[in-house]
Design a protein around this motif. Structure first.
Motif, PDB file in Angstrom:
ATOM      1  N   ALA A   9     -57.079 -80.172  21.030  1.00  0.00           N
ATOM      2  CA  ALA A   9     -56.276 -80.602  20.170  1.00  0.00           C
ATOM      3  C   ALA A   9     -54.896 -81.209  20.679  1.00  0.00           C
ATOM      4  O   ALA A   9     -54.384 -82.018  20.426  1.00  0.00           O
ATOM      5  CB  ALA A   9     -55.769 -79.550  19.015  1.00  0.00           C
ATOM      6  N   LEU A  10     -54.421 -80.506  21.784  1.00  0.00           N
ATOM      7  CA  LEU A  10     -53.339 -81.150  22.447  1.00  0.00           C
ATOM      8  C   LEU A  10     -53.607 -82.215  23.216  1.00  0.00           C
ATOM      9  O   LEU A  10     -52.898 -83.149  23.261  1.00  0.00           O
ATOM     10  CB  LEU A  10     -52.785 -79.845  23.406  1.00  0.00           C
ATOM     11  CG  LEU A  10     -52.539 -78.403  23.152  1.00  0.00           C
ATOM     12  CD1 LEU A  10     -52.349 -77.678  24.237  1.00  0.00           C
ATOM     13  CD2 LEU A  10     -50.974 -79.016  22.558  1.00  0.00           C
ATOM     14  N   VAL A  11     -54.606 -82.371  23.783  1.00  0.00           N
ATOM     15  CA  VAL A  11     -55.208 -83.778  24.576  1.00  0.00           C
ATOM     16  C   VAL A  11     -55.129 -84.666  23.481  1.00  0.00           C
ATOM     17  O   VAL A  11     -54.488 -86.115  23.830  1.00  0.00           O
ATOM     18  CB  VAL A  11     -56.574 -83.494  25.141  1.00  0.00           C
ATOM     19  CG1 VAL A  11     -57.244 -85.028  25.890  1.00  0.00           C
ATOM     20  CG2 VAL A  11     -56.483 -82.617  26.326  1.00  0.00           C
ATOM     21  N   CYS A  12     -55.644 -84.647  22.251  1.00  0.00           N
ATOM     22  CA  CYS A  12     -55.902 -85.590  21.162  1.00  0.00           C
ATOM     23  C   CYS A  12     -54.368 -85.924  20.594  1.00  0.00           C
ATOM     24  O   CYS A  12     -54.083 -87.283  20.549  1.00  0.00           O
ATOM     25  CB  CYS A  12     -56.557 -85.055  19.941  1.00  0.00           C
ATOM     26  SG  CYS A  12     -58.451 -85.214  20.240  1.00  0.00           S
TER      27      CYS A  12
ATOM     28  N   PRO B 228     -50.361 -83.032  29.472  1.00  0.00           N
ATOM     29  CA  PRO B 228     -51.147 -81.944  28.787  1.00  0.00           C
ATOM     30  C   PRO B 228     -51.564 -80.771  29.675  1.00  0.00           C
ATOM     31  O   PRO B 228     -50.824 -80.671  30.708  1.00  0.00           O
ATOM     32  CB  PRO B 228     -52.732 -82.679  29.171  1.00  0.00           C
ATOM     33  CG  PRO B 228     -52.768 -83.660  30.439  1.00  0.00           C
ATOM     34  CD  PRO B 228     -51.066 -84.334  30.021  1.00  0.00           C
ATOM     35  N   PRO B 229     -51.962 -79.742  29.280  1.00  0.00           N
ATOM     36  CA  PRO B 229     -51.839 -78.419  30.244  1.00  0.00           C
ATOM     37  C   PRO B 229     -52.284 -78.282  31.253  1.00  0.00           C
ATOM     38  O   PRO B 229     -51.931 -77.817  32.247  1.00  0.00           O
ATOM     39  CB  PRO B 229     -52.626 -77.595  29.077  1.00  0.00           C
ATOM     40  CG  PRO B 229     -52.574 -78.035  27.773  1.00  0.00           C
ATOM     41  CD  PRO B 229     -52.494 -79.419  27.914  1.00  0.00           C
ATOM     42  N   ALA B 230     -53.432 -79.399  31.651  1.00  0.00           N
ATOM     43  CA  ALA B 230     -53.902 -79.544  33.147  1.00  0.00           C
ATOM     44  C   ALA B 230     -52.884 -79.866  34.298  1.00  0.00           C
ATOM     45  O   ALA B 230     -52.978 -79.741  35.298  1.00  0.00           O
ATOM     46  CB  ALA B 230     -55.133 -80.476  33.167  1.00  0.00           C
ATOM     47  N   ILE B 231     -51.796 -80.409  33.826  1.00  0.00           N
ATOM     48  CA  ILE B 231     -50.800 -80.711  34.653  1.00  0.00           C
ATOM     49  C   ILE B 231     -50.200 -79.692  35.325  1.00  0.00           C
ATOM     50  O   ILE B 231     -49.598 -79.614  36.444  1.00  0.00           O
ATOM     51  CB  ILE B 231     -49.614 -81.792  34.051  1.00  0.00           C
ATOM     52  CG1 ILE B 231     -50.486 -83.249  33.989  1.00  0.00           C
ATOM     53  CG2 ILE B 231     -48.529 -81.694  34.865  1.00  0.00           C
ATOM     54  CD1 ILE B 231     -49.139 -84.560  33.892  1.00  0.00           C
ATOM     55  N   THR B 232     -50.120 -78.714  34.692  1.00  0.00           N
ATOM     56  CA  THR B 232     -49.679 -77.111  35.062  1.00  0.00           C
ATOM     57  C   THR B 232     -50.306 -76.595  35.904  1.00  0.00           C
ATOM     58  O   THR B 232     -50.017 -75.427  36.248  1.00  0.00           O
ATOM     59  CB  THR B 232     -48.713 -76.809  33.871  1.00  0.00           C
ATOM     60  OG1 THR B 232     -49.878 -76.064  33.016  1.00  0.00           O
ATOM     61  CG2 THR B 232     -47.961 -77.517  33.208  1.00  0.00           C
ATOM     62  N   THR B 233     -51.797 -76.825  35.527  1.00  0.00           N
ATOM     63  CA  THR B 233     -52.740 -75.771  36.153  1.00  0.00           C
ATOM     64  C   THR B 233     -53.755 -76.295  36.947  1.00  0.00           C
ATOM     65  O   THR B 233     -54.298 -75.604  37.834  1.00  0.00           O
ATOM     66  CB  THR B 233     -53.553 -75.199  34.983  1.00  0.00           C
ATOM     67  OG1 THR B 233     -54.202 -76.216  34.351  1.00  0.00           O
ATOM     68  CG2 THR B 233     -52.730 -74.431  33.896  1.00  0.00           C
TER      69      THR B 233
END
Length: 225
Positions: A5-8, A28-33
């Protein structure tokens, strides 16, 4: 489902025309992880669009529309299926020079300009491998994002507080302000995406440079996540 949902939401913000100008996207969250490096995330949000600088001679210019807006620009990309980053780590900037042949040699990054000079941010989480001054890039930084992927930031006017070799840094943390240090004809940021083995005699100069705008848009999947 929450991650999807966050990516969308990111994609809709990027494509929609209802957000305020200039439009920006939430990372998106992946930038932090993705790099598995614990560090506080900054407040920086990448601009949704990139423009060619008006009234300027632009080398290696990309295709643009009638508003000088670069076509098919992706504000968040996936590098070699491993690391998520933004290819333009500064707001309110326009492109003065792209990646490719220039003046008989390869220009190995993007030149980005803003007036007044803007703060430059970390394009992804990582560890600062180089924070030094040279005759070419002036005040410049190299960040190791893990998995053999690095970014370089050249011609900074100065380094932000807490920036030093070995420091851990999160996405969107300030690095400094674009400047005219080193071999630069005007105030700008020179930004590179590099890959390879850093443990070579030339360190970052022994890595391979890639066009930061050539990578695919991040869609929520990476081999390192």
């Amino acid at each position: 489902m929450k991650h999807a949902a966050l990516v969308c939401t990111l994609i809709m913000l990027w494509l929609s025309g209802c957000a305020s100008q200039p439009r920006r996207v939430s990372p998106p969250p992946a930038i932090t992880t993705t790099s598995s490096i614990p560090a506080e995330q900054g407040s920086f949000r990448p601009d949704a669009n990139l423009y060619l600088c008006p009234n300027a001679t632009i080398t290696n210019a990309l295709e643009s529309d009638g508003r000088n807006r670069v076509l098919n620009f992706n504000p968040v990309v996936l590098v070699e299926g491993k690391v998520v980053l933004t290819p333009v780590p500064v707001n309110n900037a326009c492109l003065t020079s792209g990646f490719g042949r220039r003046f008989g040699r390869t220009h190995e990054g993007l030149d980005l300009q803003s007036k007044p000079p803007e703060t430059v941010y970390a394009a992804a989480p990582g560890i600062i491998r180089e924070a030094s001054t040279s005759s070419g890039f002036g005040n410049h930084l190299v960040i190791d994002h893990g998995q053999g992927i690095y970014t370089r930031y050249g011609h900074l006017d100065h380094f932000a507080s807490g920036i030093y070799e070995g420091a851990r840094i999160g996405f969107g943390q300030p690095l400094g302000v674009m400047g005219q240090t080193g071999n630069a004809t005007g105030i700008h940021l020179h930004f590179e995406v590099l890959t390879g083995n850093y443990n070579n005699p030339r360190r970052s100069f022994g890595l391979t440079a890639h066009n930061p705008l050539s990578f695919p848009a991040y869609t929520g999947q990476s081999s390192g996540s």
